[in-house]
Design a protein around this motif. Structure first.
Motif, mmCIF file in Angstrom:
data_model
loop_
_atom_site.group_PDB
_atom_site.id
_atom_site.type_symbol
_atom_site.label_atom_id
_atom_site.label_comp_id
_atom_site.label_asym_id
_atom_site.label_seq_id
_atom_site.Cartn_x
_atom_site.Cartn_y
_atom_site.Cartn_z
ATOM 1 N N TYR A 13 32.214 69.360 53.953
ATOM 2 C CA TYR A 13 32.988 69.018 52.756
ATOM 3 C C TYR A 13 32.609 67.627 52.214
ATOM 4 N N TRP A 14 31.337 67.297 52.360
ATOM 5 C CA TRP A 14 30.817 65.996 51.937
ATOM 6 C C TRP A 14 31.246 65.644 50.512
ATOM 7 N N ASP A 15 31.173 66.605 49.606
ATOM 8 C CA ASP A 15 31.455 66.348 48.192
ATOM 9 C C ASP A 15 32.890 65.910 47.945
ATOM 10 N N GLU A 16 33.784 66.171 48.906
ATOM 11 C CA GLU A 16 35.185 65.799 48.727
ATOM 12 C C GLU A 16 35.465 64.352 49.130
ATOM 13 N N LEU A 17 34.544 63.733 49.857
ATOM 14 C CA LEU A 17 34.752 62.349 50.267
ATOM 15 C C LEU A 17 34.811 61.445 49.037
ATOM 16 N N VAL A 18 35.575 60.378 49.158
ATOM 17 C CA VAL A 18 35.803 59.466 48.036
ATOM 18 C C VAL A 18 35.321 58.063 48.417
ATOM 19 N N VAL A 19 34.624 57.413 47.500
ATOM 20 C CA VAL A 19 34.307 55.994 47.674
ATOM 21 C C VAL A 19 35.054 55.198 46.614
ATOM 22 N N ARG A 20 35.524 54.030 47.035
ATOM 23 C CA ARG A 20 36.238 53.137 46.127
ATOM 24 C C ARG A 20 35.828 51.700 46.420
ATOM 25 N N ALA A 21 35.946 50.863 45.416
ATOM 26 C CA ALA A 21 35.738 49.431 45.614
ATOM 27 C C ALA A 21 36.681 48.658 44.705
ATOM 28 N N TRP A 22 37.112 47.511 45.200
ATOM 29 C CA TRP A 22 37.957 46.614 44.431
ATOM 30 C C TRP A 22 37.317 45.233 44.387
ATOM 31 N N ILE A 23 37.572 44.514 43.305
ATOM 32 C CA ILE A 23 37.175 43.122 43.197
ATOM 33 C C ILE A 23 38.414 42.295 42.889
ATOM 34 N N GLU A 24 38.259 40.981 42.878
ATOM 35 C CA GLU A 24 39.356 40.104 42.497
ATOM 36 C C GLU A 24 39.038 39.428 41.173
ATOM 37 N N GLU A 25 39.980 39.505 40.255
ATOM 38 C CA GLU A 25 39.854 38.849 38.959
ATOM 39 C C GLU A 25 41.160 38.137 38.637
ATOM 40 N N ASN A 26 41.054 36.834 38.379
ATOM 41 C CA ASN A 26 42.240 36.026 38.072
ATOM 42 C C ASN A 26 43.309 36.172 39.143
ATOM 43 N N GLY A 27 42.842 36.249 40.400
ATOM 44 C CA GLY A 27 43.774 36.327 41.512
ATOM 45 C C GLY A 27 44.361 37.695 41.774
ATOM 46 N N GLU A 28 43.942 38.709 41.015
ATOM 47 C CA GLU A 28 44.471 40.056 41.185
ATOM 48 C C GLU A 28 43.401 41.006 41.707
ATOM 49 N N ARG A 29 43.831 41.969 42.518
ATOM 50 C CA ARG A 29 42.943 43.001 43.046
ATOM 51 C C ARG A 29 42.781 44.086 41.991
ATOM 52 N N VAL A 30 41.535 44.355 41.597
ATOM 53 C CA VAL A 30 41.242 45.264 40.486
ATOM 54 C C VAL A 30 40.325 46.379 40.973
ATOM 55 N N LEU A 31 40.666 47.636 40.665
ATOM 56 C CA LEU A 31 39.798 48.759 41.012
ATOM 57 C C LEU A 31 38.501 48.650 40.219
ATOM 58 N N TYR A 32 37.374 48.674 40.929
ATOM 59 C CA TYR A 32 36.060 48.430 40.315
ATOM 60 C C TYR A 32 35.205 49.696 40.273
ATOM 61 N N GLN A 33 35.273 50.515 41.307
ATOM 62 C CA GLN A 33 34.544 51.776 41.367
ATOM 63 C C GLN A 33 35.410 52.810 42.090
ATOM 64 N N GLU A 34 35.300 54.064 41.677
ATOM 65 C CA GLU A 34 36.010 55.135 42.368
ATOM 66 C C GLU A 34 35.427 56.479 41.958
ATOM 67 N N GLY A 35 35.246 57.362 42.939
ATOM 68 C CA GLY A 35 34.783 58.705 42.622
ATOM 69 C C GLY A 35 34.481 59.501 43.870
ATOM 70 N N THR A 36 34.428 60.819 43.709
ATOM 71 C CA THR A 36 34.047 61.698 44.811
ATOM 72 C C THR A 36 32.530 61.791 44.888
ATOM 73 N N LEU A 37 32.035 62.150 46.068
ATOM 74 C CA LEU A 37 30.593 62.140 46.297
ATOM 75 C C LEU A 37 29.874 63.319 45.669
ATOM 76 N N ASP A 38 30.609 64.214 45.010
ATOM 77 C CA ASP A 38 29.928 65.296 44.309
ATOM 78 C C ASP A 38 29.154 64.801 43.087
ATOM 79 N N SER A 39 29.377 63.544 42.705
ATOM 80 C CA SER A 39 28.619 62.977 41.588
ATOM 81 C C SER A 39 27.271 62.405 42.025
#
Length: 228
Positions: A135-161
């Motif tokens: 079920y590799w395609d169902e796995l999800v990767v995400r990344a967050w960065i910090e901007e102005n002291g806040e945690r911001v979602l930067y990347q997100e998606g399932t591996l089917d892409s």
């Protein structure tokens, strides 16, 4: 480079040591050509030359691989990209998480040099590829960065892409098979939400929705001055 992982299985955990002597970055590894073109245009917007073919396999010095969390980079023009990381030990394939940290200013001159110039952080936990292959395609990767002291979602998606790692490996080794022992490969990324931009903090996750578990890694970069 000796990478020390904690191998997480359904029955517990154990130590896993990988002596990485070859490091490969699989670039332009999207499965959907439209998504690849989007990422090419995203990078072209900041001056990055278009690739000669897709995917491309960039050999990186294995000394650039690190599991440290506090890192130093030159200047303020580099940024992370969350990617799955596959590696072989004793003929078996394992999975972790990595960041293809890249110097964006240098990338406009040479993608290969920009990737070689930056450290490649990798997580400390790993799974057996065989445990998630179905079920590799169902796995999800995400990344967050910090901007102005806040945690911001930067990347997100399932591996089917993105291309399946077995297909990327086949393209690299020239046919069916697994990676040679001691080889690690990052397996492509997806577009940044809001565009590519630097952040001193990069927080990434590989999430398994069936087993409800994650591999996470967070690193902080300190920018060194560029002296002319």
């Amino acid at each position: 480079m000796k990478a020390e992982f904690t191998l997480i299985t359904d029955t517990g955990s154990q130590a896993l040591v990988a002596d990485i002597s070859q490091l490969v970055v699989a670039g332009w590894a999207g499965r959907d050509r439209a998504a690849i073109d989007h990422h090419i245009e995203e990078l072209a917007a900041i001056g990055v030359p278009r690739p000669s073919s897709v995917p491309l396999y960039y050999r990186i010095g294995h000394n650039q691989l690190t599991q440290e969390e506090n890192l130093q980079v030159l200047g303020g023009d580099s940024s992370g990209e969350v990617e799955t990381f596959v590696f072989a030990v004793n003929g078996e394939l394992f999975v972790s998480i990595s960041s293809d940290h890249t110097d964006r200013k240098l990338e406009s001159v040479s993608v290969a040099f920009s990737k070689q110039a930056c450290i490649k952080p990798v997580g400390r936990d790993a799974w057996r590829h065989a445990d998630v292959a179905e079920y590799w395609d169902e796995l999800v990767v995400r990344a967050w960065i910090e901007e102005n002291g806040e945690r911001v979602l930067y990347q997100e998606g399932t591996l089917d892409s993105l291309q399946n790692p077995l297909d990327l490996i086949a393209g690299y080794v020239g046919g069916a098979g697994t990676l040679p022992d001691g080889t690690g490969m990052t397996c492509g990324t997806m577009g940044a939400i809001g565009g590519i931009r630097p952040s001193a903090v990069f927080d990434m996750e590989l999430f398994d929705p069936r087993r409800k578990r994650s591999i996470r890694h967070r690193y902080v970069t300190d920018s060194l001055p560029v002296i002319a």
